[in-house]
Design an enzyme around this catalytic site. Sequence first.
Site, short mmCIF file in Angstrom:
data_model
loop_
_atom_site.label_atom_id
_atom_site.label_comp_id
_atom_site.label_asym_id
_atom_site.label_seq_id
_atom_site.Cartn_x
_atom_site.Cartn_y
_atom_site.Cartn_z
N TRP A 170 48.00 12.67 86.40
CA TRP A 170 47.70 12.43 84.98
C TRP A 170 47.70 10.95 84.64
O TRP A 170 46.82 10.49 83.91
CB TRP A 170 48.67 13.21 84.10
N ASP B 46 52.77 9.32 77.68
CA ASP B 46 52.27 10.69 77.74
C ASP B 46 53.50 11.56 78.04
O ASP B 46 54.03 11.53 79.14
CB ASP B 46 51.23 10.81 78.85
N LYS C 247 52.72 22.69 77.07
CA LYS C 247 53.75 22.74 78.11
C LYS C 247 55.10 23.10 77.51
O LYS C 247 55.74 24.03 77.92
CB LYS C 247 53.85 21.39 78.83
C1 LIG Z 1 48.93 18.98 81.45
C2 LIG Z 1 49.00 17.50 81.30
C3 LIG Z 1 47.92 16.74 80.83
C4 LIG Z 1 46.58 17.35 80.52
O1 LIG Z 1 46.66 18.08 79.37
P1 LIG Z 1 45.37 18.76 78.70
O2 LIG Z 1 45.98 19.30 77.45
O3 LIG Z 1 44.92 19.83 79.64
O4 LIG Z 1 44.36 17.73 78.48
C5 LIG Z 1 48.10 15.39 80.68
N1 LIG Z 1 49.26 14.80 80.97
C6 LIG Z 1 50.32 15.49 81.44
C7 LIG Z 1 51.59 14.78 81.73
C8 LIG Z 1 50.22 16.87 81.62
O5 LIG Z 1 51.28 17.55 82.08
#
Ligand SMILES: *Cc1c(COP(=O)(O)O)cnc(C)c1O
Length: 356
Positions: A101, A168, A192
């Site tokens: 990511w 993030d 998540k």
């Molecule tokens: C799952 C995830 C993403 C991607 O998320 P989307 O909602 O599918 O765009 C980005 N960063 C992290 C840390 C993730 O776990």
Amino acid sequence: MKLHNFNSGPSILPQSVLTQAAEAVINFNNTGLSLLEIGHRTNWFQEILQEAKDSVKQLMQLDDSYDILFLHGGATTQFMQVPMNLLDTQATAAYCDHGVWGNKAWKEASLFGHVKVVADSSDQQYRYINKGFAIPNDAAYLHITSNNTVEGTQWHTLPETTVPLVADMSSDIFSQPTNFNRFSLIYAGAQKNMGAAGVNLVVIKKDMLGKVARKIPTIMNYQKHIEAGSLMNTPPVFAVYVSMLTLRWIIQEGGLSEMGIRNHRKSSLLYNTIDANPLFEAPVAVEDRSHMNAVFFLKDQSLEAPFLDLCKQEGMIGVKGYRTVGGIRVSMYNALPIESVTSFCELMQFFTQKHG
Ligand SMILES: *Cc1c(COP(=O)(O)O)cnc(C)c1O
């Protein structure tokens, strides 16, 4: 058979949240209307949005220099939206590349300005977090991925820097007490640890805005979203509602300190079981291990398929590692009860007695 949901995302939510969300789809607050049928400018939805924002502010203990937005899209949208709003064409942003990511995040940013990757652990398959690396003082911001969902690492000590921090936090937001005021921008896809797919939480310090010269499309412009109170256009009503319910659940259960206690208990149990087991190994640097996603392997790779088969038989859902990493990944988000981890550990012991 009882299912144990270790999915990495979308992932387990509290049962009470699912029940209330389901009821709201049929009959929202006894209005006789579905949540999916009401306007987003009604008082009903305004209250939902307000409670969601208030809960974020309370849980994060944010001061008034921050704004809280619920925006469309997943975290991937933020990979673009962050640099579009914060990184001028001639300026440089510092990025940490600690996994799938973070790697995508800096590549997107490089479409908008200069990017300096200041830390990168790809030399060891992203199995650790770099320490003590240099960060240019004039960087527009430093971007980190607080928890690397795919690789199973997590920042436990933040980098020392005066450069504004951007994170993030998609896969560990609200999982433990955190000094959120240390960050200038936080974003997280909801699916998540805080709700359903389709919405992003963005927490932003107002002084980060208005510093780039480029023209920003309205729907991508944080400032415009702040002015519109997250109601520039139709927000993802259902996803915001599920986040509101999940945030309410976190508060009712005892807030972030309680989440932290539960999550640390679960992850310690699992890592201790892995470390004590002769068939399994967790190669991630011990000090960087994630409390949310444990990534580990069978030392004898030929045992992986039989172990995954057994997991399937026993209702252990979502434990196959990410496609580029392989092995096993057990995700232990807030809503996962410790009983699921206990059952998984018992299954590991059972497997070991058979194959050890
Ligand atoms: C799952 C995830 C993403 C991607 O998320 P989307 O909602 O599918 O765009 C980005 N960063 C992290 C840390 C993730 O776990």
